[in-house]
Structures are given as structure tokens and as C-alpha cells.
Design an enzyme around this catalytic site. Structure first.
Site, PDB file in Angstrom:
ATOM      1  N   ASP A 169       0.851  -1.190   0.000  1.00 43.31           N
ATOM      2  CA  ASP A 169       0.000   0.000   0.000  1.00 43.31           C
ATOM      3  C   ASP A 169       0.893   1.249   0.000  1.00 43.31           C
ATOM      4  O   ASP A 169       1.770   1.386   0.863  1.00 43.31           O
ATOM      5  CB  ASP A 169      -0.881  -0.040   1.266  1.00 43.31           C
ATOM      6  CG  ASP A 169      -1.906   1.082   1.273  1.00 43.31           C
ATOM      7  OD1 ASP A 169      -2.201   1.619   0.203  1.00 43.31           O
ATOM      8  OD2 ASP A 169      -2.396   1.429   2.372  1.00 43.31           O
ATOM      9  N   MET A 170       0.683   2.128  -0.954  1.00 43.96           N
ATOM     10  CA  MET A 170       1.501   3.337  -1.025  1.00 43.96           C
ATOM     11  C   MET A 170       1.180   4.236   0.175  1.00 43.96           C
ATOM     12  O   MET A 170       0.054   4.249   0.665  1.00 43.96           O
ATOM     13  CB  MET A 170       1.220   4.106  -2.322  1.00 43.96           C
ATOM     14  CG  MET A 170       1.361   3.299  -3.596  1.00 43.96           C
ATOM     15  SD  MET A 170       2.921   2.432  -3.716  1.00 43.96           S
ATOM     16  CE  MET A 170       4.059   3.796  -3.879  1.00 43.96           C
ATOM     17  N   ARG A 214       0.031  14.813   9.564  1.00 37.42           N
ATOM     18  CA  ARG A 214      -0.741  13.990  10.513  1.00 37.42           C
ATOM     19  C   ARG A 214      -0.263  14.204  11.940  1.00 37.42           C
ATOM     20  O   ARG A 214      -1.037  14.108  12.885  1.00 37.42           O
ATOM     21  CB  ARG A 214      -0.639  12.503  10.141  1.00 37.42           C
ATOM     22  CG  ARG A 214      -1.359  12.178   8.828  1.00 37.42           C
ATOM     23  CD  ARG A 214      -1.322  10.693   8.499  1.00 37.42           C
ATOM     24  NE  ARG A 214      -1.525  10.502   7.061  1.00 37.42           N
ATOM     25  CZ  ARG A 214      -1.833   9.359   6.472  1.00 37.42           C
ATOM     26  NH1 ARG A 214      -1.969   8.264   7.190  1.00 37.42           N
ATOM     27  NH2 ARG A 214      -1.990   9.281   5.166  1.00 37.42           N
ATOM     28  N   ASP A 223      -3.733   2.637  -5.493  1.00 38.27           N
ATOM     29  CA  ASP A 223      -2.422   2.644  -4.826  1.00 38.27           C
ATOM     30  C   ASP A 223      -2.134   1.395  -3.996  1.00 38.27           C
ATOM     31  O   ASP A 223      -1.316   1.439  -3.088  1.00 38.27           O
ATOM     32  CB  ASP A 223      -2.295   3.895  -3.951  1.00 38.27           C
ATOM     33  CG  ASP A 223      -2.992   3.750  -2.620  1.00 38.27           C
ATOM     34  OD1 ASP A 223      -4.008   3.037  -2.556  1.00 38.27           O
ATOM     35  OD2 ASP A 223      -2.498   4.322  -1.631  1.00 38.27           O
ATOM     36  N   GLU A 224      -2.803   0.298  -4.281  1.00 39.74           N
ATOM     37  CA  GLU A 224      -2.480  -0.918  -3.522  1.00 39.74           C
ATOM     38  C   GLU A 224      -2.544  -2.150  -4.403  1.00 39.74           C
ATOM     39  O   GLU A 224      -3.354  -2.217  -5.320  1.00 39.74           O
ATOM     40  CB  GLU A 224      -3.390  -1.073  -2.295  1.00 39.74           C
ATOM     41  CG  GLU A 224      -4.841  -1.073  -2.635  1.00 39.74           C
ATOM     42  CD  GLU A 224      -5.771  -1.174  -1.434  1.00 39.74           C
ATOM     43  OE1 GLU A 224      -5.437  -1.826  -0.443  1.00 39.74           O
ATOM     44  OE2 GLU A 224      -6.867  -0.604  -1.536  1.00 39.74           O
TER      45      GLU A 224
HETATM   46  N1  DCP Z   1      -8.405   9.022  -1.819  1.00 39.67           N
HETATM   47  C1  DCP Z   1      -9.446   9.860  -2.227  1.00 39.67           C
HETATM   48  N2  DCP Z   1     -10.569   9.967  -1.467  1.00 39.67           N
HETATM   49  C2  DCP Z   1     -10.693   9.259  -0.342  1.00 39.67           C
HETATM   50  C3  DCP Z   1      -9.671   8.391   0.065  1.00 39.67           C
HETATM   51  C4  DCP Z   1      -8.514   8.305  -0.700  1.00 39.67           C
HETATM   52  O1  DCP Z   1      -9.337  10.487  -3.268  1.00 39.67           O
HETATM   53  N3  DCP Z   1     -11.780   9.395   0.384  1.00 39.67           N
HETATM   54  C5  DCP Z   1      -7.182   8.955  -2.640  1.00 39.67           C
HETATM   55  C6  DCP Z   1      -6.099   9.808  -2.038  1.00 39.67           C
HETATM   56  C7  DCP Z   1      -5.150   8.848  -1.424  1.00 39.67           C
HETATM   57  C8  DCP Z   1      -5.307   7.622  -2.263  1.00 39.67           C
HETATM   58  O2  DCP Z   1      -6.665   7.627  -2.677  1.00 39.67           O
HETATM   59  O3  DCP Z   1      -3.798   9.329  -1.436  1.00 39.67           O
HETATM   60  C9  DCP Z   1      -5.020   6.346  -1.510  1.00 39.67           C
HETATM   61  O4  DCP Z   1      -5.875   6.268  -0.379  1.00 39.67           O
HETATM   62  P1  DCP Z   1      -5.450   5.556   0.940  1.00 39.67           P
HETATM   63  O5  DCP Z   1      -6.674   5.270   1.713  1.00 39.67           O
HETATM   64  O6  DCP Z   1      -4.531   4.414   0.651  1.00 39.67           O
HETATM   65  O7  DCP Z   1      -4.654   6.648   1.772  1.00 39.67           O
HETATM   66  P2  DCP Z   1      -3.253   7.309   1.536  1.00 39.67           P
HETATM   67  O8  DCP Z   1      -2.423   6.558   0.566  1.00 39.67           O
HETATM   68  O9  DCP Z   1      -3.443   8.758   1.244  1.00 39.67           O
HETATM   69  O10 DCP Z   1      -2.619   7.240   2.986  1.00 39.67           O
HETATM   70  P3  DCP Z   1      -2.096   5.972   3.777  1.00 39.67           P
HETATM   71  O11 DCP Z   1      -0.611   6.147   3.874  1.00 39.67           O
HETATM   72  O12 DCP Z   1      -2.765   6.094   5.102  1.00 39.67           O
HETATM   73  O13 DCP Z   1      -2.486   4.738   3.037  1.00 39.67           O
END
Ligand code: DCP
Length: 632
Positions: free
Chosen positions: A18-19, A60, A120-121
Site C-alpha cells: 500500500d503506497m 498527521r 495505490d495498492e
Molecule cells: N483518496 C481519495 N478519497 C478518499 C480516500 C482516498 O481520493 N476518500 C485517494 C487519495 C489517497 C489515495 O486515494 O492518497 C489512496 O488512499 P489511501 O486510503 O490508501 O490513503 P493514503 O495513501 O493517502 O494514505 P495511507 O498512507 O494512510 O495509506
């Protein structure tokens, strides 16, 4: 509805990667000055600074959360950098994030079966790679172990003053169970992959390594950013004992709530108190068995080999006063969304030879005077026709049909608060699977036709009639509008019309340039022009394709398959450009032996079917493939 799958035999090594704060990382790569600064990506929406969709780990620390709006984030973290998502057609344009995700997938997919689970996963099945490593260079034989692997978190491993030494000991234990040794190999492979991702894309990611997808997914989020977590079997019981039931995939909704409220199950471990029969009695046979398995950390789901997205979708929300209240404004936005969707499916077709078969419209709406602000607007689907205009027309009809259903006898005013269109049931174009890829890799080349897909198959499904002489897999006759229930279903069979369109398109694109024996044979096939014979059939009008539930949407004229099999067993294949024919008996079977086994199978199937030519109507992709549009 969850489906319980038996755990496959053997100890699998599954990773979930997961990125970290993905969109933020993409923006930081675009603007390196943002690196290390508290940063968030905000939606395209100016209300209160826009909604945050990705938050960097630096931000965060200040308490900035995804649920906040830009203004609030600035209050909590005054120096925060707010980056707006790129915009196209007055809406968020996520292409830059999608392609960044693809870059990562192309690296991660080098070591085993890879399933792209979201933007991203990914899941990786590293069983084979781990087994090879264990038999060839087991961890204890390695002189040097990747630093990132030594920084792994191993669940159940007691704390030590020197965690890296502790982890090294676990990774290299020669007396460990074979399943733990495989996980150790998996962890080393994942650490290398993460290093490759960082080097090649500048992105960090986190990972979980376990014996199944469920546990790997749980673990990947446990230690972020840029870390990895290993789940040995011995640690599963303790992990699940304290895991809130709502955190488990598929238990975040009604089922999880029912477990909490009706059975007082608060953690996954609490489920162990209930026998399988009881759970089946309460929740049905499948769900009961699935819950029983979840409680024990059992999950037989396979990592599907899929590196491309399962569907394409784009949508926009219209909150509060922005709600769309007229048919014209809905049409305006649907047109924008459909244009984007069309571009993306066309790109998928051009780049990956994949065709989407179903168009679905989703909306959220309200009626004036409704107590429930967002009564359910029914999702509607229909067969997807390529070209922006057709997608726009169909999406608008789907919307109108949904609106009629949504309003019922209600005739007061309404408002739409979100609109989305998606293209799903995406399949490889016939012929791109085995033989086509083989020849593409050898001595065939794909030549770009200067005739566009639209010009060639101009009337969507209707135009494909000229291609129907190809022997095709049997497809469903009725193509009906149905409610959107995509996620858990396997892709349906493609429509006959769409397959035919694909056949037409490919015939335009492929040219024989090789000189291998089988290629020489096929290039020597007797070909002849038989142009225009189907032209009247091709004139079927797209406007005749009304979208009504349960109705066969094709023009009646299309339903005639033109199978030109002669009485002498010769097979003639006809399409809009011409036709060719050959006698299967003329083929020297020894040339078939030169092909790889899977291609041999296909050719042999084709030869067998040609022997049944007088009666059979089915055949193989190879017919289509060798019917080059280049024939004189
Ligand atoms: N995303 C979005 N709207 C949301 C949730 C996520 O557009 N409600 C997009 C932005 C995030 C990407 O999808 O960067 C991936 O979501 P993740 O839930 O994996 O969260 P992140 O990668 O941002 O953070 P983490 O490091 O917690 O996985």
C-alpha cells in the site's frame, strides 16, 4: 455477500503493498520543494478550502485528518501546504495519480502474480519466488540482508533492545517451521521490491506479508509509512483477538453492526465463541462459514493476475447549493463525465486491447420535501457503445430512466447531488490472449490503421454485422438494463455485437509481416475481395437502440449471423473489407507442431472445428486473426 473459499493447499506467501499518503507523494514528486513539509491534497471544491483527500505523515503529526476541510487543516497546522488536485473539464483529473500507480504496479509485478486492488495498492502472490529462494539461497545463507527487511515488524516476536538483530535472528532461523521460512523469504523479496519502487519512482510504500490476502491486508496498515509487517501463523490468534470487528474488510457495514448489536461481538476474536452452525443459522450458510473462517484468520481468496483496473469510472459531487436541478444541467455534466470516460476506455483499448462492455450510471438525488435527504437513486446499466457521443446519449437515457423510477408518482422538483459513470466488464479483445500475443512477439506487427475504430464500425453494435461471419463464442442474446451490482460478480460474457466490433477493429490493425513456416502458410492463403456485400446490413442505426429494461437492444437485422461455410468444407470469412477462404485439409499439420503448446491447442481446436464445418457454427479466434485487412 462474503464468499468463503477453502484455503488452498500449501503455505502461500502473500503480500499486500500500500503506497503511503499516495496523492501527496505524487504531488511532492511533481514539486520537490514540498518534500518533508506538512502537505495535503484537496479536492477540487472551493467550499471551506476544499475537502482533504490525502494527508502527509508530517501533517498527521499536527492532527490533520482526511475528514477535514482545507480551512480547518490550516487552523490545526498553520504551515500546511494545500495542493489542489489537477483539474480538467471543471472536475478533478486523477490521471496523474493513475499513471503513478501503474508505474508502481509495473515494478511490483516482476516477482509474482500481481493484483491491482486500487489506485495505490496491490496484492502479490510470492509463493513461487519464496520457494525458489528457500531452495536456492535461504535467508541464513545470505551474507547481507536488505536493511528494509531487517526493519520488518514480526508479529509475536518479543521486543528486544536490538530489534534489527532480533529480526535477523527470526529471518535466518534454520530450525524454523517451513511456513515461517517461506514468510522470511517473502519479507526479503518485498523489502527488495519496495527498494526498487523507491529508487525508480521516488515513492515509499508499506507492506504486509502473510499466508493469505486478508492477513496481509491487515498487516500492511499496521506500521506506516515505509515499513513492513510479517504475520506468522502463530501470531494470528492474538492479532484477531483484539482487532475491532469493524476494521475487518466486509465487516465495516451492516454485517459488522449486526455482530456488535445482536451478538455483542466487538472484536474478531469474539466470533470464536460462536459455532459455525449458529453463524450460518443467523446469517445464512455462506456468510456463516465465512465468519467462522475470518475468526480463525482463514481466507482462501486467490491473488488474481490483474494489473489493469477492473473498471473505469468518473464522477462529480454537487453539494448543497450546487445541486443540479434541471435536465439541462445534468446533461451538461454527464457530457463532461462521459467524454472523460470515453477517452479512458479508448486509451485502454489502444494500449491494452481491452474492451469495456457495460456502461453504468450512478447518481444521488433528493426530491423536494423529502425527509430522507438522499433517497436512493437506482443505478442503471446498459451495453457500452464506443464513442463519446454514444456514451453521452446512453448515459442521459439511463439517467432519465433512473429519475423516472426515483420520482415515481412524485412530480415535484428534484436535485442531483452526485453523478458518476463507469465502464465495467472489461475483457481482453478476442484473439489477444494466446495466438495473437505469440505472433506479435515473433514476426507479426501491429500496424496502426489510419481508419479509426469509429469510422470502421461506425454504428456501434449495429455495424458489426459485417463481421458476424466469424465463428464466435456463443453469447447471451438479450442485453438488458440491470441494476448495478458489479463488485462481487465475475465479468459476464461479452455481447455478441461487441465481440464482433472488436473483431472488425483488429482485422483493420493487424498485418502479416513474418516469414515463419506457419506464417508462410497463412500468407499463401487464397484470398479474394468480396466487398460491400454487407453494406446494407451495416446501415443499422444506433438510434434504434432504445434502452428499455429487459429488451433486446439490437436491431433485428443484426441478429442474422452470416456464416459462409461452403458445402465443400471450405470456410469463407467475410467482413466489411473483404473475405478469404481456405481448405483446412490443405494445412500441413507438422507446421502446427512448431507452435508453443497453448497455441497448438488453439490451432488444433480450429482444425477440428473446420472438419465439422458443414454443421458447426463455432470456431476460433484464429479465423479472425489471419483474415488480414490487407488482403488484395
Ligand atoms: N483518496 C481519495 N478519497 C478518499 C480516500 C482516498 O481520493 N476518500 C485517494 C487519495 C489517497 C489515495 O486515494 O492518497 C489512496 O488512499 P489511501 O486510503 O490508501 O490513503 P493514503 O495513501 O493517502 O494514505 P495511507 O498512507 O494512510 O495509506
Amino acid at each position: 455477500m462474503p464468499i468463503p473459499r477453502p484455503d488452498p493447499q500449501g503455505d502461500r506467501v502473500i503480500a499486500h503493498v500500500d503506497m503511503d499518503c499516495f496523492y501527496v507523494q505524487v504531488e511532492q514528486r511533481r514539486q520537490p520543494k514540498l518534500r518533508g513539509l506538512p502537505t495535503a491534497v484537496v479536492q477540487y471544491n472551493d467550499w471551506k478550502g476544499g475537502g482533504l483527500i490525502a494527508v502527509s505523515y508530517e501533517a498527521r503529526k499536527f492532527g490533520v485528518k482526511r475528514s477535514m476541510r482545507g480551512d480547518e487543516a490550516e487552523m490545526v497546522c498553520p504551515g500546511i501546504q494545500l495542493v489542489q488536485v489537477p483539474v480538467a473539464r471543471d472536475k478533478a483529473d486523477l490521471n496523474v495519480y493513475r499513471s503513478a500507480g501503474s508505474e508502481v504496479v509495473s515494478i511490483l509485478s516482476t516477482k509474482g502474480r500481481c493484483e491491482r486492488a486500487s489506485i495505490d495498492e496491490v496484492y502479490l502472490d510470492l509463493t513461487d519466488a519464496a520457494e525458489s529462494m528457500l531452495s536456492e539461497v535461504p535467508p541464513e545463507a545470505l551474507e547481507d540482508i536488505d536493511k528494509a527487511a531487517l526493519k520488518s515488524h514480526v508479529l509475536g516476536l518479543s521486543d528486544d533492545e536490538d530489534p534489527e538483530k532480533n529480526v535477523r535472528g527470526w529471518l535466518c532461523r534454520s530450525d524454523a517451521l517451513r511456513q515461517d521460512k517461506l514468510l522470511a523469504c517473502g519479507a526479503i523479496i518485498v523489502a527488495q521490491l519496495r527498494g526498487d519502487v523507491l529508487k525508480e519512482t521516488e515513492f515509499t510504500c508499506s507492506a504486509g506479508i502473510a499466508h493469505n490476502k486478508m492477513l496481509a491486508k491487515l498487516a500492511s496498515g499496521m506500521n506506516k509509512p515505509a515499513q513492513q509487517t510479517i504475520v506468522p501463523s502463530s501470531a494470528v490468534k492474538e492479532l484477531l483477538a483484539s482487532l475491532p470487528v469493524k476494521k475487518m474488510k466486509q465487516l465495516g457495514g451492516k454485517l459488522g453492526t449486526s455482530l456488535q448489536n445482536d451478538l455483542e461481538v466487538n472484536t474478531v476474536g469474539d466470533l470464536l465463541k460462536f459455532p459455525e452452525e449458529k453463524l450460518q443459522e443467523l446469517y445464512g450458510f455462506n456468510t456463516g462459514t465465512w465468519l467462522r473462517n475470518v475468526a480463525r484468520g482463514i481466507c482462501g481468496d486467490e491473488v488474481k493476475g490483474r494489473v489493469l483496473p477492473k473498471s473505469h469510472g468518473c464522477g462529480k459531487t454537487f453539494p448543497g447549493p450546487k445541486a443540479l436541478k434541471t435536465s439541462a444541467s445534468v446533461k451538461h455534466w454527464l457530457d463532461q463525465l462521459c467524454e472523460e470516460l470515453s477517452e479512458r476506455i479508448q486509451l485502454d483499448l489502444d494500449q491494452n486491447k481491452r474492451v469495456a462492455h457495460t456502461l453504468t450510471l450512478h447518481a444521488r438525488a433528493f426530491k423536494a420535501g423529502d425527509v430522507e435527504p438522499h433517497n436512493k437513486f437506482p443505478s442503471k446499466s446498459c451495453p457500452l457503445r464506443y464513442s463519446a457521443i454514444k456514451v453521452q446519449e446512453d448515459a442521459k437515457r439511463l439517467f432519465d430512466s433512473g429519475l423516472r423510477e426515483f420520482l415515481g408518482s412524485h412530480s415535484k422538483s428534484w436535485g442531483v447531488t452526485s453523478l458518476a459513470v463507469s465502464a465495467s466488464k472489461i475483457l481482453d479483445t478476442p484473439g489477444t490472449s494466446s495466438i495473437l500475443r505469440f505472433f506479435q512477439g515473433k514476426s507479426f506487427s501491429l500496424a496502426t490503421s489510419d481508419v479509426s475504430y469509429d469510422e470502421f464500425c461506425n454504428d456501434g453494435p449495429s455495424s458489426s454485422i459485417g463481421c458476424q461471419s466469424y465463428a464466435l463464442p456463443e453469447c447471451e442474446e438479450n442485453q438488458e438494463v440491470f441494476a448495478h451490482e458489479e463488485s462481487s460478480k465475475e465479468p459476464d460474457k461479452p455481447s455478441q455485437d461487441r465481440i464482433n466490433d472488436d473483431f472488425c477493429r483488429q482485422n483493420r490493425k493487424q498485418k502479416v509481416t513474418g516469414s515463419g513456416s506457419i506464417l508462410r502458410f497463412f500468407s499463401g492463403i487464397n484470398t479474394s475481395i468480396n466487398q460491400a456485400s454487407n453494406e446494407t446490413e451495416i446501415q443499422a442505426q444506433s438510434s434504434e437502440n432504445e434502452i428499455h429494461e429487459g429488451q433486446d437492444m439490437r436491431n433485428p437485422r443484426q441478429k442474422h449471423a452470416i456464416d459462409e461455410r461452403g458445402m465443400d468444407g471450405r470456410i469463407s470469412h467475410q467482413h466489411t473489407n473483404g473475405s478469404w477462404n481456405f481448405n483446412a485439409d490443405e494445412i500441413d499439420h507438422s507446421v502446427v507442431d512448431e507452435l508453443p503448446p497453448e497455441i497448438q491447442q488453439e490451432v488444433q481446436g480450429w482444425l477440428r472445428s473446420s472438419k465439422r464445418a458443414k454443421t458447426a457454427r463455432k470456431g476460433s479466434n484464429i479465423f479472425h486473426y489471419f483474415s488480414s485487412g490487407e488482403n488484395p
